[in-house]
Design an enzyme around this catalytic site. Structure first.
Site, PDB file in Angstrom:
ATOM      1  N   ASP A  20       0.828  -1.201  -0.048  1.00 36.21           N
ATOM      2  CA  ASP A  20      -0.077  -0.015   0.096  1.00 36.21           C
ATOM      3  C   ASP A  20       0.970   1.130   0.018  1.00 36.21           C
ATOM      4  O   ASP A  20       1.793   1.150   0.735  1.00 36.21           O
ATOM      5  CB  ASP A  20      -0.948  -0.145   1.280  1.00 36.21           C
ATOM      6  CG  ASP A  20      -2.190   0.959   1.202  1.00 36.21           C
ATOM      7  OD1 ASP A  20      -3.201   0.485   0.893  1.00 36.21           O
ATOM      8  OD2 ASP A  20      -1.922   2.267   1.325  1.00 36.21           O
ATOM      9  N   HIS A  70     -10.122  -5.151  -3.051  1.00 42.39           N
ATOM     10  CA  HIS A  70      -8.819  -5.339  -2.439  1.00 42.39           C
ATOM     11  C   HIS A  70      -9.078  -5.688  -0.923  1.00 42.39           C
ATOM     12  O   HIS A  70      -9.919  -5.155  -0.277  1.00 42.39           O
ATOM     13  CB  HIS A  70      -8.013  -4.169  -2.602  1.00 42.39           C
ATOM     14  CG  HIS A  70      -8.586  -2.730  -1.976  1.00 42.39           C
ATOM     15  ND1 HIS A  70      -9.615  -2.057  -2.710  1.00 42.39           N
ATOM     16  CD2 HIS A  70      -8.438  -2.077  -0.959  1.00 42.39           C
ATOM     17  CE1 HIS A  70      -9.825  -1.062  -2.354  1.00 42.39           C
ATOM     18  NE2 HIS A  70      -9.409  -0.933  -0.961  1.00 42.39           N
ATOM     19  N   LEU A  71      -8.169  -6.688  -0.682  1.00 42.13           N
ATOM     20  CA  LEU A  71      -8.073  -6.936   0.831  1.00 42.13           C
ATOM     21  C   LEU A  71      -6.896  -6.291   1.492  1.00 42.13           C
ATOM     22  O   LEU A  71      -5.758  -6.333   0.758  1.00 42.13           O
ATOM     23  CB  LEU A  71      -7.889  -8.481   0.715  1.00 42.13           C
ATOM     24  CG  LEU A  71      -8.742  -9.454   0.244  1.00 42.13           C
ATOM     25  CD1 LEU A  71      -8.501 -10.875   0.460  1.00 42.13           C
ATOM     26  CD2 LEU A  71     -10.325  -9.186   0.869  1.00 42.13           C
TER      27      LEU A  71
HETATM   28  P1  AMP Z   1      -9.832   1.649   0.460  1.00 42.57           P
HETATM   29  O1  AMP Z   1      -9.815   2.919   1.252  1.00 42.57           O
HETATM   30  O2  AMP Z   1     -10.117   0.564   1.535  1.00 42.57           O
HETATM   31  O3  AMP Z   1     -10.540   1.535  -0.832  1.00 42.57           O
HETATM   32  O4  AMP Z   1      -8.151   1.446   0.243  1.00 42.57           O
HETATM   33  C1  AMP Z   1      -7.517   1.931  -0.783  1.00 42.57           C
HETATM   34  C2  AMP Z   1      -6.082   1.723  -0.542  1.00 42.57           C
HETATM   35  O5  AMP Z   1      -5.386   1.978  -1.692  1.00 42.57           O
HETATM   36  C3  AMP Z   1      -5.615   2.920   0.370  1.00 42.57           C
HETATM   37  O6  AMP Z   1      -5.124   2.210   1.708  1.00 42.57           O
HETATM   38  C4  AMP Z   1      -4.418   3.510  -0.560  1.00 42.57           C
HETATM   39  O7  AMP Z   1      -3.210   3.988   0.256  1.00 42.57           O
HETATM   40  C5  AMP Z   1      -4.013   2.550  -1.596  1.00 42.57           C
HETATM   41  N1  AMP Z   1      -3.739   3.173  -2.805  1.00 42.57           N
HETATM   42  C6  AMP Z   1      -4.376   3.922  -3.642  1.00 42.57           C
HETATM   43  N2  AMP Z   1      -3.502   3.950  -4.843  1.00 42.57           N
HETATM   44  C7  AMP Z   1      -2.439   3.175  -4.694  1.00 42.57           C
HETATM   45  C8  AMP Z   1      -1.439   2.830  -5.626  1.00 42.57           C
HETATM   46  N3  AMP Z   1      -1.181   3.328  -6.816  1.00 42.57           N
HETATM   47  N4  AMP Z   1      -0.508   1.749  -4.957  1.00 42.57           N
HETATM   48  C9  AMP Z   1      -0.726   1.421  -4.050  1.00 42.57           C
HETATM   49  N5  AMP Z   1      -1.649   1.642  -3.070  1.00 42.57           N
HETATM   50  C10 AMP Z   1      -2.705   2.602  -3.276  1.00 42.57           C
END
Ligand code: AMP
Length: 111
Positions: free
Chosen positions: A29, A97-98
């Protein structure tokens, strides 16, 4: 392609890959909430847990096993697996996503 996680699967956006299977990709992440914070996603676009179909039973199992393998790869015995489904539950990226989180204690219930 608009979906950011589909673009990671396609190799259009870089990510720190942790593991990959036929159905799943796991990567670090960008904004870790714990010493270990890895996302496990299906390679195929599915919006959320709520968007899974009955035909996705095998995919769902593969995602959970990938989360287990992330924990093993990171040598975590205690860890948390979280899936936010829907904006009201905190989902911000609408590709299932998990979150695999570990390396620190977690409260229950979560905040
Ligand atoms: P959620 O809020 O459950 O939808 O989680 C989305 C997650 O994706 C968050 O923890 C972000 O930090 C992560 N995220 C967003 N864009 C990226 C990226 N390009 N690479 C890695 N993690 C990401």
């Amino acid at each position: 392609m608009a979906c950011i996680f589909c673009r990671i699967v396609a190799g259009e956006i870089p990510a720190k890959k942790v593991l990959e299977t036929d159905a799943a990709l796991a990567f670090e992440d960008l904004a870790p909430q714990a010493p270990t914070h890895v996302l496990v996603i299906p390679k195929r676009h599915v919006e959320s847990v709520g968007g899974l179909g009955d035909e996705d039973a095998a995919l769902s199992g593969k995602l959970l096993l990938a989360a287990r393998d992330v924990a093993r790869a990171k040598k975590l015995t205690d860890f948390r697996v979280v899936a936010n489904s829907g904006a009201g539950a905190g989902q911000s990226v609408f590709h299932l996503h998990l979150h695999v989180l570990g390396g620190r204690p977690f409260d229950w219930p979560p905040g």
